[in-house]
Design a protein around this motif. Structure first.
Motif, PDB file in Angstrom:
ATOM      1  N   LEU A  25       0.606  -1.520  -0.089  1.00 28.46           N
ATOM      2  CA  LEU A  25      -0.391   0.291  -0.585  1.00 28.46           C
ATOM      3  C   LEU A  25       1.325   1.163  -0.001  1.00 28.46           C
ATOM      4  CD1 LEU A  25      -2.407  -1.454   2.610  1.00 28.46           C
ATOM      5  CD2 LEU A  25      -3.291  -1.026   0.325  1.00 28.46           C
ATOM      6  N   LYS A  26       0.241   2.557  -0.696  1.00 30.42           N
ATOM      7  CA  LYS A  26       1.107   3.144  -0.647  1.00 30.42           C
ATOM      8  C   LYS A  26       0.710   4.296   0.880  1.00 30.42           C
ATOM      9  CE  LYS A  26       1.787   5.173  -4.411  1.00 30.42           C
ATOM     10  NZ  LYS A  26       1.241   6.428  -6.404  1.00 30.42           N
ATOM     11  N   LYS A  27       2.070   4.496   1.225  1.00 27.71           N
ATOM     12  CA  LYS A  27       1.682   5.741   2.696  1.00 27.71           C
ATOM     13  C   LYS A  27       1.221   6.926   1.917  1.00 27.71           C
ATOM     14  CE  LYS A  27       5.616   5.275   4.551  1.00 27.71           C
ATOM     15  NZ  LYS A  27       6.683   5.440   5.470  1.00 27.71           N
ATOM     16  N   ILE A  28       0.061   7.617   2.522  1.00 28.83           N
ATOM     17  CA  ILE A  28      -0.150   8.894   2.036  1.00 28.83           C
ATOM     18  C   ILE A  28       0.275  10.049   3.311  1.00 28.83           C
ATOM     19  CG2 ILE A  28      -1.851  10.363   2.044  1.00 28.83           C
ATOM     20  CD1 ILE A  28      -4.033   8.254   1.225  1.00 28.83           C
ATOM     21  N   PHE A  29       0.997  11.043   2.807  1.00 28.25           N
ATOM     22  CA  PHE A  29       2.115  11.736   3.502  1.00 28.25           C
ATOM     23  C   PHE A  29       0.884  13.323   3.309  1.00 28.25           C
ATOM     24  CE2 PHE A  29       4.747  16.296   3.405  1.00 28.25           C
ATOM     25  CZ  PHE A  29       5.555  15.627   4.352  1.00 28.25           C
ATOM     26  N   ILE A  30       0.603  13.194   4.930  1.00 28.31           N
ATOM     27  CA  ILE A  30       0.206  14.487   5.232  1.00 28.31           C
ATOM     28  C   ILE A  30       0.990  15.591   5.853  1.00 28.31           C
ATOM     29  CG2 ILE A  30      -1.506  15.187   7.164  1.00 28.31           C
ATOM     30  CD1 ILE A  30      -2.607  13.105   5.303  1.00 28.31           C
ATOM     31  N   PRO A  31       0.988  17.164   4.944  1.00 24.32           N
ATOM     32  CA  PRO A  31       1.987  17.839   4.919  1.00 24.32           C
ATOM     33  C   PRO A  31       1.376  18.984   6.132  1.00 24.32           C
ATOM     34  CG  PRO A  31       1.115  18.469   2.506  1.00 24.32           C
ATOM     35  CD  PRO A  31       0.689  17.073   3.704  1.00 24.32           C
ATOM     36  N   ASP A  32       2.204  19.650   7.011  1.00 20.33           N
ATOM     37  CA  ASP A  32       2.102  20.080   8.430  1.00 20.33           C
ATOM     38  C   ASP A  32       1.966  22.162   7.599  1.00 20.33           C
ATOM     39  OD1 ASP A  32       1.352  21.610  10.254  1.00 20.33           O
ATOM     40  OD2 ASP A  32       3.578  21.385  11.237  1.00 20.33           O
ATOM     41  N   LEU A  33       1.213  22.368   6.531  1.00 18.33           N
ATOM     42  CA  LEU A  33      -0.103  23.417   6.238  1.00 18.33           C
ATOM     43  C   LEU A  33      -0.047  24.375   7.319  1.00 18.33           C
ATOM     44  CD1 LEU A  33      -3.086  22.396   4.136  1.00 18.33           C
ATOM     45  CD2 LEU A  33      -0.299  21.906   3.476  1.00 18.33           C
ATOM     46  N   LEU A  34       0.248  24.259   8.411  1.00 16.96           N
ATOM     47  CA  LEU A  34       0.028  25.558   9.226  1.00 16.96           C
ATOM     48  C   LEU A  34       1.672  26.151   9.744  1.00 16.96           C
ATOM     49  CD1 LEU A  34      -3.542  25.757  10.150  1.00 16.96           C
ATOM     50  CD2 LEU A  34      -2.315  26.200   8.650  1.00 16.96           C
ATOM     51  N   VAL A  35       2.276  24.893   9.259  1.00 20.85           N
ATOM     52  CA  VAL A  35       4.128  25.066  10.176  1.00 20.85           C
ATOM     53  C   VAL A  35       4.556  26.298  10.549  1.00 20.85           C
ATOM     54  CG1 VAL A  35       5.373  24.739   8.690  1.00 20.85           C
ATOM     55  CG2 VAL A  35       6.148  24.411  10.661  1.00 20.85           C
ATOM     56  N   ARG A  36       4.066  27.747   9.635  1.00 19.85           N
ATOM     57  CA  ARG A  36       4.599  28.316   9.784  1.00 19.85           C
ATOM     58  C   ARG A  36       2.984  29.888   9.757  1.00 19.85           C
ATOM     59  NH1 ARG A  36       7.124  26.513   6.268  1.00 19.85           N
ATOM     60  NH2 ARG A  36       5.247  26.875   5.023  1.00 19.85           N
ATOM     61  N   TRP A  37       1.931  29.007  10.674  1.00 19.40           N
ATOM     62  CA  TRP A  37       0.861  30.122  10.468  1.00 19.40           C
ATOM     63  C   TRP A  37       1.492  30.448  11.713  1.00 19.40           C
ATOM     64  CZ3 TRP A  37      -1.427  32.317   7.809  1.00 19.40           C
ATOM     65  CH2 TRP A  37      -2.478  33.130   7.250  1.00 19.40           C
ATOM     66  N   PRO A  38       1.333  32.148  11.843  1.00 23.40           N
ATOM     67  CA  PRO A  38       0.791  32.595  12.917  1.00 23.40           C
ATOM     68  C   PRO A  38      -0.091  32.439  14.364  1.00 23.40           C
ATOM     69  CG  PRO A  38       1.057  34.224  11.350  1.00 23.40           C
ATOM     70  CD  PRO A  38       0.767  32.886  10.824  1.00 23.40           C
ATOM     71  N   PHE A  39      -1.006  32.266  14.172  1.00 30.79           N
ATOM     72  CA  PHE A  39      -2.263  32.354  14.374  1.00 30.79           C
ATOM     73  C   PHE A  39      -2.766  30.689  15.080  1.00 30.79           C
ATOM     74  CE2 PHE A  39      -3.286  35.098  11.107  1.00 30.79           C
ATOM     75  CZ  PHE A  39      -4.351  35.860  11.685  1.00 30.79           C
ATOM     76  N   PRO A  40      -2.026  31.075  16.506  1.00 36.97           N
ATOM     77  CA  PRO A  40      -2.012  29.727  18.010  1.00 36.97           C
ATOM     78  C   PRO A  40      -3.659  29.286  17.257  1.00 36.97           C
ATOM     79  CG  PRO A  40      -2.337  31.985  19.212  1.00 36.97           C
ATOM     80  CD  PRO A  40      -2.163  32.479  17.607  1.00 36.97           C
ATOM     81  N   LEU A 288      -0.159  30.847  -0.620  1.00 35.78           N
ATOM     82  CA  LEU A 288      -1.121  31.858   0.220  1.00 35.78           C
ATOM     83  C   LEU A 288      -1.331  32.548   1.425  1.00 35.78           C
ATOM     84  CD1 LEU A 288      -4.071  29.010  -0.729  1.00 35.78           C
ATOM     85  CD2 LEU A 288      -4.121  31.528  -1.853  1.00 35.78           C
ATOM     86  N   GLU A 289      -0.235  31.831   1.862  1.00 40.81           N
ATOM     87  CA  GLU A 289       0.096  32.678   3.367  1.00 40.81           C
ATOM     88  C   GLU A 289       0.326  34.093   3.151  1.00 40.81           C
ATOM     89  OE1 GLU A 289       1.918  30.047   6.319  1.00 40.81           O
ATOM     90  OE2 GLU A 289       0.955  28.187   5.420  1.00 40.81           O
ATOM     91  N   LYS A 290       1.097  34.078   2.112  1.00 40.05           N
ATOM     92  CA  LYS A 290       2.291  35.357   1.798  1.00 40.05           C
ATOM     93  C   LYS A 290       1.538  36.072   1.189  1.00 40.05           C
ATOM     94  CE  LYS A 290       5.705  36.869  -1.357  1.00 40.05           C
ATOM     95  NZ  LYS A 290       5.405  37.736  -2.051  1.00 40.05           N
ATOM     96  N   ARG A 291       0.364  35.461   0.523  1.00 40.33           N
ATOM     97  CA  ARG A 291      -0.781  36.847  -0.111  1.00 40.33           C
ATOM     98  C   ARG A 291      -1.748  36.969   0.819  1.00 40.33           C
ATOM     99  NH1 ARG A 291      -4.871  33.813  -4.652  1.00 40.33           N
ATOM    100  NH2 ARG A 291      -5.646  35.473  -4.765  1.00 40.33           N
ATOM    101  N   TYR A 292      -2.328  36.752   2.407  1.00 38.81           N
ATOM    102  CA  TYR A 292      -3.257  36.505   2.571  1.00 38.81           C
ATOM    103  C   TYR A 292      -1.986  37.841   3.951  1.00 38.81           C
ATOM    104  CZ  TYR A 292      -5.710  36.497   7.476  1.00 38.81           C
ATOM    105  OH  TYR A 292      -5.552  36.804   8.793  1.00 38.81           O
ATOM    106  N   PHE A 293      -1.413  37.753   3.991  1.00 38.39           N
ATOM    107  CA  PHE A 293      -0.676  39.325   4.786  1.00 38.39           C
ATOM    108  C   PHE A 293      -0.244  40.970   3.769  1.00 38.39           C
ATOM    109  CE2 PHE A 293       0.735  35.561   7.639  1.00 38.39           C
ATOM    110  CZ  PHE A 293      -0.085  35.988   8.315  1.00 38.39           C
ATOM    111  N   GLU A 294      -0.149  40.000   1.788  1.00 38.04           N
ATOM    112  CA  GLU A 294      -0.033  40.796   1.635  1.00 38.04           C
ATOM    113  C   GLU A 294      -1.224  41.827   1.571  1.00 38.04           C
ATOM    114  OE1 GLU A 294       3.543  39.591  -1.602  1.00 38.04           O
ATOM    115  OE2 GLU A 294       1.338  38.853  -1.598  1.00 38.04           O
ATOM    116  N   ALA A 295      -2.598  41.402   1.306  1.00 40.67           N
ATOM    117  CA  ALA A 295      -3.685  41.380   1.177  1.00 40.67           C
ATOM    118  C   ALA A 295      -4.133  42.450   2.387  1.00 40.67           C
ATOM    119  CB  ALA A 295      -4.745  40.420   0.608  1.00 40.67           C
TER     120      ALA A 295
END
Length: 356
Positions: A25-40, A288-295
């Motif tokens: 079976l192919k393992k599915i990777f779950i990336p940590d999308l919010l590793v840099r997101w500053p909102f706790p 998208l994170e970059k675009r959020y702060f630019e917006a």
């Protein structure tokens, strides 16, 4: 993310299938999308009371069989509601929890219904929202009365006329997008990436929730609809979609309902495997994170009275990105009781299609 955590495309792991045969079976990777997101992560102080109250309220309608209701309750939508509005009053937190229950009920029913039935569900809900003080017709689908009570509570707790008008218009768009999703599903239609985002920004149900962030605020229509704030809204919707879809993908593929998931869309359009799609999502999210702060930085000034409310609203959007992502691991909707382990290890084995 360190290099060793990233998947090798096509990587297989051998597991015992229980019949004496080893199955690759192919393992599915779950990336940590919010590793840099500053909102706790931050939970509303009224969670215990309003979460339980909202759950009991939804359960009182007997909208599901006992077994299905137990599964619904394991989603812990009160937790999602209270993560989404960490500083809200008790009344507003309860309304947010009720919304999460209503939206998920709509999702559960519409996913299992033909197009014509979804249309009837939409009509019942919109009529209830437009006539919240009138009794619902006898024999109507239960969602109409649930929507009516949800909306009547919000009005009773002081929602402005401006907020009510905006919510109803956006909720109508949301239900229309649910209709389109049902049409796509009936035709087994897989969208391209751009048209997927165009529809999903509306069909996911987050945008009506954004209106509830305005409870207790008084942001003029011309401000809340300003193009720069709309940019923040769109980027937030896309981040929520990406976070939701990588975490719900395994459940959806197991039940054969993954055609409206960005992981499937990306695999189909660019010709990659599941882990290639996960890496595509991670890269898209970073942009998208970059675009959020630019917006946010580009939002004009209207004077401190309005500017402070706009900051609170935009911070609320950023917080919802975190809230939805953390809730996805902390409830049992996607990973059963293994969510916290998945969040730590970032790998899962795919569920077989006969497991659900």
């Amino acid at each position: 993310m360190v290099v060793s955590e990233r998947p090798i495309l096509g990587e297989l792991v051998t597991v015992n299938a229980g019949d004496g045969c080893d199955q690759p079976l192919k393992k599915i990777f779950i990336p940590d999308l919010l590793v840099r997101w500053p909102f706790p992560r931050h939970l509303n102080q009224h969670y215990s009371k309003v979460g339980a109250g909202s759950c009991a309220w939804l359960e009182s309608f007997k909208a599901f069989s006992p077994k299905a209701q137990q599964a619904f309750n394991r989603c812990n939508l009160g937790l999602l509601g209270c993560l989404a509005c960490p500083t809200a009053s008790e009344e507003h937190a309860r309304s947010t929890c009720d919304y999460m229950n209503l939206a998920t009920l709509i999702d559960e029913y519409s996913d299992a219904s033909e197009v014509g039935e979804v249309r009837k569900q939409k009509d019942a809900i919109m009529d209830a929202l437009r006539h919240p003080h009138e009794p619902r017709p006898k024999g109507e689908w239960v969602g109409g009365e649930i929507a009516r009570q949800f909306w009547e509570r919000i009005i009773r707790n002081g929602a402005s006329g401006q907020l009510q008008k905006r919510f109803i218009a956006i909720f109508d768009e949301y239900l229309e997008a649910i209709m389109q999703q049902a049409i796509d599903r009936s035709g087994h239609h897989i969208r391209d990436i751009q048209s997927f985002f165009d529809l999903r920004r509306i069909s996911y149900g987050a945008k009506p929730m954004f209106v509830l962030l305005e409870l207790g605020l008084n942001i003029p229509d011309e401000v809340i609809s300003h193009p720069t704030i709309e940019d923040v809204v769109v980027v937030t919707l896309d981040m929520i979609t990406l976070g939701n879809d990588i975490l719900s993908y395994d459940v959806e593929q197991a039940r054969g309902d993954d055609d409206h998931n960005i992981v499937t869309i990306v695999m189909h359009e660019i010709g990659t495997d599941v882990n290639g799609a996960m890496l595509w999502v991670a890269d898209r999210h970073t942009k998208l994170e970059k675009r959020y702060f630019e917006a946010v930085a580009a939002i004009p000034k209207w004077g401190e009275l309005i500017d402070s409310q706009v900051r609170e609203y935009c911070d609320g959007l950023g917080n919802i990105v975190r809230a939805n992502y953390e809730w996805s691991f902390e409830n049992e909707r996607y990973f059963g009781t293994n969510g916290m382990e998945v969040q730590q290890k970032r790998w899962i084995l795919p569920m077989s299609k006969d497991r659900l």
